[in-house]
Design a protein around this motif. Structure first.
Motif, PDB file in Angstrom:
ATOM      1  N   GLU A 165     -92.281 -67.746  -8.944  1.00 36.16           N
ATOM      2  CA  GLU A 165     -93.465 -68.594  -9.078  1.00 36.16           C
ATOM      3  C   GLU A 165     -93.521 -69.138 -10.493  1.00 36.16           C
ATOM      4  O   GLU A 165     -92.988 -68.544 -11.418  1.00 36.16           O
ATOM      5  CB  GLU A 165     -94.734 -67.792  -8.792  1.00 36.16           C
ATOM      6  CG  GLU A 165     -94.858 -67.338  -7.368  1.00 36.16           C
ATOM      7  CD  GLU A 165     -96.235 -66.775  -7.053  1.00 36.16           C
ATOM      8  OE1 GLU A 165     -97.151 -66.878  -7.883  1.00 36.16           O
ATOM      9  OE2 GLU A 165     -96.377 -66.240  -5.947  1.00 36.16           O
ATOM     10  N   LYS A 166     -94.204 -70.260 -10.638  1.00 32.65           N
ATOM     11  CA  LYS A 166     -94.424 -70.831 -11.968  1.00 32.65           C
ATOM     12  C   LYS A 166     -95.882 -70.651 -12.342  1.00 32.65           C
ATOM     13  O   LYS A 166     -96.765 -70.801 -11.512  1.00 32.65           O
ATOM     14  CB  LYS A 166     -94.068 -72.315 -11.975  1.00 32.65           C
ATOM     15  CG  LYS A 166     -92.564 -72.558 -11.985  1.00 32.65           C
ATOM     16  CD  LYS A 166     -92.254 -73.970 -12.356  1.00 32.65           C
ATOM     17  CE  LYS A 166     -92.322 -74.135 -13.816  1.00 32.65           C
ATOM     18  NZ  LYS A 166     -91.166 -74.462 -14.547  1.00 32.65           N
ATOM     19  N   ALA A 167     -96.109 -70.329 -13.604  1.00 37.40           N
ATOM     20  CA  ALA A 167     -97.457 -70.249 -14.170  1.00 37.40           C
ATOM     21  C   ALA A 167     -97.415 -71.022 -15.474  1.00 37.40           C
ATOM     22  O   ALA A 167     -96.963 -70.511 -16.497  1.00 37.40           O
ATOM     23  CB  ALA A 167     -97.862 -68.798 -14.397  1.00 37.40           C
ATOM     24  N   GLY A 168     -97.837 -72.268 -15.420  1.00 35.14           N
ATOM     25  CA  GLY A 168     -97.698 -73.130 -16.599  1.00 35.14           C
ATOM     26  C   GLY A 168     -96.222 -73.380 -16.838  1.00 35.14           C
ATOM     27  O   GLY A 168     -95.516 -73.849 -15.956  1.00 35.14           O
ATOM     28  N   ILE A 169     -95.755 -73.002 -18.027  1.00 34.70           N
ATOM     29  CA  ILE A 169     -94.336 -73.181 -18.345  1.00 34.70           C
ATOM     30  C   ILE A 169     -93.515 -71.911 -18.083  1.00 34.70           C
ATOM     31  O   ILE A 169     -92.306 -71.926 -18.214  1.00 34.70           O
ATOM     32  CB  ILE A 169     -94.143 -73.626 -19.814  1.00 34.70           C
ATOM     33  CG1 ILE A 169     -94.701 -72.569 -20.780  1.00 34.70           C
ATOM     34  CG2 ILE A 169     -94.787 -74.983 -20.055  1.00 34.70           C
ATOM     35  CD1 ILE A 169     -94.333 -72.807 -22.222  1.00 34.70           C
ATOM     36  N   LYS A 170     -94.192 -70.842 -17.687  1.00 31.01           N
ATOM     37  CA  LYS A 170     -93.503 -69.570 -17.469  1.00 31.01           C
ATOM     38  C   LYS A 170     -92.950 -69.476 -16.051  1.00 31.01           C
ATOM     39  O   LYS A 170     -93.597 -69.879 -15.094  1.00 31.01           O
ATOM     40  CB  LYS A 170     -94.451 -68.393 -17.696  1.00 31.01           C
ATOM     41  CG  LYS A 170     -94.894 -68.226 -19.116  1.00 31.01           C
ATOM     42  CD  LYS A 170     -95.779 -67.020 -19.259  1.00 31.01           C
ATOM     43  CE  LYS A 170     -96.239 -66.854 -20.701  1.00 31.01           C
ATOM     44  NZ  LYS A 170     -97.088 -65.694 -20.855  1.00 31.01           N
ATOM     45  N   GLN A 171     -91.751 -68.945 -15.956  1.00 28.10           N
ATOM     46  CA  GLN A 171     -91.135 -68.647 -14.673  1.00 28.10           C
ATOM     47  C   GLN A 171     -91.384 -67.167 -14.396  1.00 28.10           C
ATOM     48  O   GLN A 171     -91.010 -66.317 -15.204  1.00 28.10           O
ATOM     49  CB  GLN A 171     -89.630 -68.936 -14.708  1.00 28.10           C
ATOM     50  CG  GLN A 171     -88.946 -68.822 -13.387  1.00 28.10           C
ATOM     51  CD  GLN A 171     -89.367 -69.908 -12.401  1.00 28.10           C
ATOM     52  OE1 GLN A 171     -89.740 -71.009 -12.779  1.00 28.10           O
ATOM     53  NE2 GLN A 171     -89.329 -69.585 -11.138  1.00 28.10           N
ATOM     54  N   LEU A 172     -92.041 -66.856 -13.283  1.00 31.17           N
ATOM     55  CA  LEU A 172     -92.422 -65.480 -12.980  1.00 31.17           C
ATOM     56  C   LEU A 172     -91.690 -64.954 -11.762  1.00 31.17           C
ATOM     57  O   LEU A 172     -91.490 -65.676 -10.782  1.00 31.17           O
ATOM     58  CB  LEU A 172     -93.928 -65.377 -12.717  1.00 31.17           C
ATOM     59  CG  LEU A 172     -94.868 -65.896 -13.791  1.00 31.17           C
ATOM     60  CD1 LEU A 172     -96.311 -65.758 -13.335  1.00 31.17           C
ATOM     61  CD2 LEU A 172     -94.648 -65.172 -15.104  1.00 31.17           C
ATOM     62  N   LYS A 173     -91.302 -63.696 -11.828  1.00 28.81           N
ATOM     63  CA  LYS A 173     -90.775 -62.971 -10.675  1.00 28.81           C
ATOM     64  C   LYS A 173     -91.954 -62.266 -10.027  1.00 28.81           C
ATOM     65  O   LYS A 173     -92.737 -61.605 -10.706  1.00 28.81           O
ATOM     66  CB  LYS A 173     -89.740 -61.923 -11.104  1.00 28.81           C
ATOM     67  CG  LYS A 173     -88.497 -62.479 -11.737  1.00 28.81           C
ATOM     68  CD  LYS A 173     -87.606 -63.067 -10.685  1.00 28.81           C
ATOM     69  CE  LYS A 173     -86.289 -63.491 -11.302  1.00 28.81           C
ATOM     70  NZ  LYS A 173     -85.461 -64.227 -10.377  1.00 28.81           N
TER      71      LYS A 173
END
Length: 78
Positions: A17-25
């Protein structure tokens, strides 16, 4: 929280998933002993670049959902 999955939960890596510019697992945790646990599911969101938990969403059996967001993380703080 950081080692909860090791003994009491089955875990599975879900879609990124994306949260702003962060790529999250996104990691789903399900209790091994469902009848004994107060939790239905726990979702951990890990910042892929920093390798740190940034959010946890906890679904309890009573229908309440708790969301914890970690704004700042200091390792080995005293």
């Amino acid at each position: 929280l950081f080692t909860i999955y090791e003994k009491n939960f089955f875990y599975k890596l879900l879609a990124d998933e994306k949260a702003g510019i962060k790529q999250l697992k996104k990691i789903e945790l399900v209790p091994q002993k469902v009848k004994e646990s107060q939790y239905k599911k726990v979702f951990l969101f890990v910042d892929e670049a920093a390798n740190q938990i940034v959010k946890a969403v906890i679904e309890s059996k009573d229908g309440v959902t708790y969301t914890w967001e970690i704004k700042e993380f200091k390792a080995n703080a005293q």
